[in-house]
Scaffold this motif. Structure first.
Motif, PDB file in Angstrom:
ATOM      1  N   GLU A  49       0.829  -1.209   0.000  1.00  0.00           N
ATOM      2  CA  GLU A  49       0.000   0.000   0.000  1.00  0.00           C
ATOM      3  C   GLU A  49       0.868   1.266   0.000  1.00  0.00           C
ATOM      4  OE1 GLU A  49      -3.254  -0.050   2.779  1.00  0.00           O
ATOM      5  OE2 GLU A  49      -3.049   2.098   3.127  1.00  0.00           O
ATOM      6  N   GLY A  50       1.523   1.507   1.110  1.00  0.00           N
ATOM      7  CA  GLY A  50       2.349   2.710   1.195  1.00  0.00           C
ATOM      8  C   GLY A  50       3.210   2.647   2.435  1.00  0.00           C
ATOM      9  N   GLU A  55       9.142   2.796   7.477  1.00  0.00           N
ATOM     10  CA  GLU A  55       9.548   3.002   6.081  1.00  0.00           C
ATOM     11  C   GLU A  55       9.845   4.479   5.835  1.00  0.00           C
ATOM     12  OE1 GLU A  55       6.780   1.248   7.012  1.00  0.00           O
ATOM     13  OE2 GLU A  55       7.641  -0.739   6.684  1.00  0.00           O
ATOM     14  N   PRO A  61      11.117   0.063   1.748  1.00  0.00           N
ATOM     15  CA  PRO A  61       9.781  -0.547   1.896  1.00  0.00           C
ATOM     16  C   PRO A  61       9.788  -1.730   2.861  1.00  0.00           C
ATOM     17  CG  PRO A  61      10.842  -1.367  -0.086  1.00  0.00           C
ATOM     18  CD  PRO A  61      11.794  -0.360   0.505  1.00  0.00           C
ATOM     19  N   PHE A  62       8.702  -1.922   3.539  1.00  0.00           N
ATOM     20  CA  PHE A  62       8.474  -3.100   4.376  1.00  0.00           C
ATOM     21  C   PHE A  62       9.658  -3.401   5.312  1.00  0.00           C
ATOM     22  CE2 PHE A  62       5.074  -3.738   1.333  1.00  0.00           C
ATOM     23  CZ  PHE A  62       4.066  -4.298   2.106  1.00  0.00           C
ATOM     24  N   ASN A  88       5.358  -0.071  -3.531  1.00  0.00           N
ATOM     25  CA  ASN A  88       4.054   0.312  -2.996  1.00  0.00           C
ATOM     26  C   ASN A  88       3.282   1.124  -4.032  1.00  0.00           C
ATOM     27  OD1 ASN A  88       3.941  -0.528  -0.110  1.00  0.00           O
ATOM     28  ND2 ASN A  88       5.785   0.724   0.048  1.00  0.00           N
ATOM     29  N   HIS A 161      -2.709  -8.404   2.848  1.00  0.00           N
ATOM     30  CA  HIS A 161      -1.532  -7.658   3.287  1.00  0.00           C
ATOM     31  C   HIS A 161      -0.939  -8.356   4.519  1.00  0.00           C
ATOM     32  CE1 HIS A 161       1.034  -4.415   4.565  1.00  0.00           C
ATOM     33  NE2 HIS A 161       0.752  -3.751   3.461  1.00  0.00           N
TER      34      HIS A 161
HETATM   35  N1  URA Z   1       2.991  -1.585   4.434  1.00  0.00           N
HETATM   36  C1  URA Z   1       3.008  -1.333   3.117  1.00  0.00           C
HETATM   37  O1  URA Z   1       2.004  -1.469   2.441  1.00  0.00           O
HETATM   38  N2  URA Z   1       4.131  -0.937   2.582  1.00  0.00           N
HETATM   39  C2  URA Z   1       5.241  -0.782   3.261  1.00  0.00           C
HETATM   40  O2  URA Z   1       6.244  -0.413   2.674  1.00  0.00           O
HETATM   41  C3  URA Z   1       5.201  -1.060   4.633  1.00  0.00           C
HETATM   42  C4  URA Z   1       4.072  -1.459   5.208  1.00  0.00           C
END
Ligand code: URA
Length: 213
Positions: A49-50, A55, A61-62, A88, A161
């Motif tokens: 998602e974002g 992050e 990311p993640f 994302n 997710h």
């Molecule tokens: N959740 C997400 O969707 N993206 C990330 O980068 C971190 C957590």
């Protein structure tokens, strides 16, 4: 001199543009934009998602709890994060981790599209509803997760997710099963349900809230 492939060069350009991006209001509150990371020749591209808190701090990311779980899921199928591309749908953290707004998704759309074109992955795994909605409209993640779809020539595999599974542990076995199907899918990539009429450029449906990270 480093000899970059065209795909690597595109990814670098996109990352540079994302770092300086002012296309939407999220640039005011971000600490670091998060363009995404991974090899330009990755077979699998994960799209979340974002960025969340961690992050945004690190520009990667993640890297929070959901990211650690994503690493675990990859390990269970014999893969490592360094082998896949992770990105994302939006590249900057929404304040207080609120859902991305349609104009924010639209502002970031072209970055993601250029990343997909450059990497040309065998499989795109969407993590969560916002990412799924970019490729598949009018479907429920609870009904289609783990099924693969051909969307305008690309194989798209929607999944829950990882943060959703952390909040709702009953989703974990389903997510783990869906991950387990990935290695075969890379080799059997033509056996997917065609949904060629779907538009994979922008989300049409407004997905429900997933305020999980
Ligand atoms: N959740 C997400 O969707 N993206 C990330 O980068 C971190 C957590």
């Amino acid at each position: 001199m480093v000899n970059l492939s065209a795909a690597e060069e595109t990814l670098q350009h996109v990352a540079q543009e994302v770092s300086n991006c002012q296309r939407c209001q999220l640039h005011y509150s971000r600490k670091n934009a998060v363009p995404g990371e991974g090899p330009a020749n990755a077979c699998i591209m994960f799209i979340g998602e974002g960025p969340g808190f961690h992050e945004n701090e690190q520009g990667r990311p993640f890297v929070g709890a959901a990211g650690r779980y994503l690493d675990e899921l990859l390990e269970k199928i014999g893969m490592q994060r360094s082998e896949v591309f992770i990105g994302n749908v939006i590249k900057c953290r929404p304040p207080s981790n609120r859902d991305p707004l349609p104009e924010e998704l639209a502002a970031c759309g072209d970055y993601l599209e250029r990343q997909i074109q450059a990497i040309n992955p065998q499989v795109i795994v969407t993590l969560g509803r916002f990412s799924m909605a970019r490729f598949l409209q009018n479907v429920k993640i609870s009904e289609v997760h783990g099924q693969s779809f051909q969307v305008r020539g690309r194989l798209v595999l929607p999944m829950f997710h990882p943060a959703a599974a952390l909040h709702q542990p009953s989703l974990k076995p389903q997510l783990e099963r869906d991950f387990a199907s990935l290695p075969d899918l890379i080799t059997l990539k033509d056996k997917a349900t065609p949904v060629e009429s779907q538009n994979d450029t922008q989300p049409k449906a407004e997905p429900k809230q997933l305020s999980l990270f």
